[in-house]
Write a protein that holds these residues in place. Structure first.
Motif, mmCIF file in Angstrom:
data_model
loop_
_atom_site.group_PDB
_atom_site.id
_atom_site.type_symbol
_atom_site.label_atom_id
_atom_site.label_comp_id
_atom_site.label_asym_id
_atom_site.label_seq_id
_atom_site.Cartn_x
_atom_site.Cartn_y
_atom_site.Cartn_z
ATOM 1 N N UNK A 157 0.840 -1.194 0.000
ATOM 2 C CA UNK A 157 0.000 0.000 0.000
ATOM 3 C C UNK A 157 0.879 1.249 0.000
ATOM 4 N N UNK A 158 0.532 2.201 -0.859
ATOM 5 C CA UNK A 158 1.290 3.443 -1.001
ATOM 6 C C UNK A 158 0.334 4.618 -0.818
ATOM 7 N N UNK A 159 0.676 5.552 0.042
ATOM 8 C CA UNK A 159 -0.152 6.745 0.229
ATOM 9 C C UNK A 159 0.105 7.725 -0.905
ATOM 10 N N UNK A 160 -0.967 8.283 -1.445
ATOM 11 C CA UNK A 160 -0.842 9.251 -2.541
ATOM 12 C C UNK A 160 -1.753 10.439 -2.283
ATOM 13 N N UNK A 161 -1.423 11.538 -2.961
ATOM 14 C CA UNK A 161 -2.298 12.699 -2.942
ATOM 15 C C UNK A 161 -2.291 13.352 -4.317
ATOM 16 N N UNK A 162 -3.398 13.972 -4.661
ATOM 17 C CA UNK A 162 -3.506 14.633 -5.959
ATOM 18 C C UNK A 162 -2.699 15.923 -5.949
ATOM 19 N N UNK A 163 -1.980 16.171 -7.043
ATOM 20 C CA UNK A 163 -1.241 17.422 -7.209
ATOM 21 C C UNK A 163 -1.685 18.063 -8.519
ATOM 22 N N UNK A 205 3.263 10.117 -4.912
ATOM 23 C CA UNK A 205 3.652 9.334 -3.751
ATOM 24 C C UNK A 205 4.166 10.296 -2.690
ATOM 25 N N UNK A 206 3.696 10.138 -1.416
ATOM 26 C CA UNK A 206 4.012 11.195 -0.456
ATOM 27 C C UNK A 206 4.713 10.737 0.832
ATOM 28 N N UNK A 245 -0.225 -4.135 -5.688
ATOM 29 C CA UNK A 245 0.063 -2.822 -5.114
ATOM 30 C C UNK A 245 -1.184 -1.957 -5.225
ATOM 31 N N UNK A 246 -1.493 -1.249 -4.144
ATOM 32 C CA UNK A 246 -2.626 -0.344 -4.144
ATOM 33 C C UNK A 246 -2.176 1.042 -3.698
ATOM 34 N N UNK A 247 -2.777 2.054 -4.295
ATOM 35 C CA UNK A 247 -2.566 3.441 -3.890
ATOM 36 C C UNK A 247 -3.772 3.880 -3.072
ATOM 37 N N UNK A 248 -3.518 4.690 -2.061
ATOM 38 C CA UNK A 248 -4.587 5.137 -1.169
ATOM 39 C C UNK A 248 -4.533 6.650 -1.005
ATOM 40 N N UNK A 253 -3.709 17.023 5.020
ATOM 41 C CA UNK A 253 -2.812 17.880 4.245
ATOM 42 C C UNK A 253 -1.369 17.547 4.613
ATOM 43 N N UNK A 254 -0.559 17.260 3.611
ATOM 44 C CA UNK A 254 0.843 16.936 3.868
ATOM 45 C C UNK A 254 1.689 18.207 3.807
#
Length: 290
Positions: A157-163, A205-206, A245-248, A253-254
């Motif tokens: 699992x990989x943490x992601x955020x929209x940019x 990826x964050x 693999x999954x993105x979440x 806010x990072x």
């Protein structure tokens, strides 16, 4: 029922070159956001997620990080004698339980992948989390705790955020497997700093991962990649051919506290939410920008 994620690796061996000259004398992980260092936020996030053991991968000159999580006997005695109970309790909040942490040394700066590999014997044969200390996440609930809720046995699992699309060239971007439908989606690849026209998504990826232990044997065989270093993303790409693999997309806010601007933004954002400081800071900032 998903197995418990018990251990987390925190790589803290880096020089912090983006924050020089401050990091010439102070470990970047001990730079403070409001009233506590970055590494304190990381440890709190791990605890909230149910992590039982933190593995710090350190380097030369980083001994103060280990000291931070230990007793400061003289200070604690002085605060107790002066009946400064609230300050003492806040100070004691940095303590890690006996046996709940390990410190191992990365003798040379060979990259993030090598740093994670240095933790292999402590982590053992079980899935584990990775928290990059440059990034802290502000929100109602910790990023890693949200990821643990989404974890299923055998998954990575990989943490992601929209940019914004015009900024994807600054980040590692995940390639979704099919359409993105909801906060959790399967991925089929990663691209490092693509041009906007070639980017497979705008999901970056964050700095939070849950990986299976097979990544260690892959890292052992992974050669130098970008920047002449052993890259974690190269090993993840190989593991992706063998495991799902999954993105979440987490809520929150990072803040990239490894950069000067990100560090300043984090201090302002956290201070504005502080009960003691928020109102006065907001008034001061408003006066300055009026």
């Amino acid at each position: 029922m998903a197995g418990k994620i018990r251990k987390a690796v925190v790589p803290v061996a880096g020089h912090g070159t983006r924050m020089l000259p401050a990091t010439k004398a102070v470990a970047k992980e001990l730079l403070t956001v409001v009233d506590r260092p970055l590494i304190h936020y990381i440890a709190d996030e791990a605890k909230e997620a149910g992590i039982e053991h933190l593995v710090f991968v350190t380097g030369r000159g980083k001994g103060a990080i280990e000291d931070y999580f230990d007793h400061a006997v003289e200070l604690e005695q002085a605060l107790e004698a002066k009946k400064k109970t609230a300050i003492l309790e806040d100070t004691m909040s940095s303590l890690l339980a006996p046996g709940a942490s390990s410190f191992t040394r990365q003798q040379a700066p060979k990259g993030l992948g090598h740093a994670i590999w240095c933790a292999r014997d402590i982590v053992g044969d079980e899935p584990f989390a990775i928290l990059l200390p440059d990034v802290i996440v502000q929100g109602p609930r910790g990023c890693l705790a949200q990821m643990v809720d989404q974890y299923e046995d055998g998954r990575n699992l990989v943490a992601v955020e929209a940019v914004p699309e015009d900024l994807v060239h600054k980040y590692g971007i995940v390639a979704p497997k099919g359409e993105i439908d909801g906060a959790l989606f399967e991925m089929e690849g990663m691209v490092e700093k693509p041009e906007a026209s070639a980017a497979p998504s705008n999901m970056s990826i964050m700095g939070r991962y849950i990986l299976q232990p097979e990544v260690f044997s892959i890292l052992e065989k992974t050669g130098k990649g970008a920047g002449g270093e052993i890259q974690l993303t190269d090993a993840m790409a190989t593991l992706m051919d063998q495991q799902p693999f999954f993105a979440f997309q987490y809520e929150g806010e990072s803040h990239d506290c490894g950069s000067k601007l990100g560090f300043l933004k984090a201090n302002i954002a956290y201070a504005l939410e502080n009960d003691e400081l928020g109102a006065d800071l907001k008034s001061w900032v408003s006066d300055r920008i009026a």
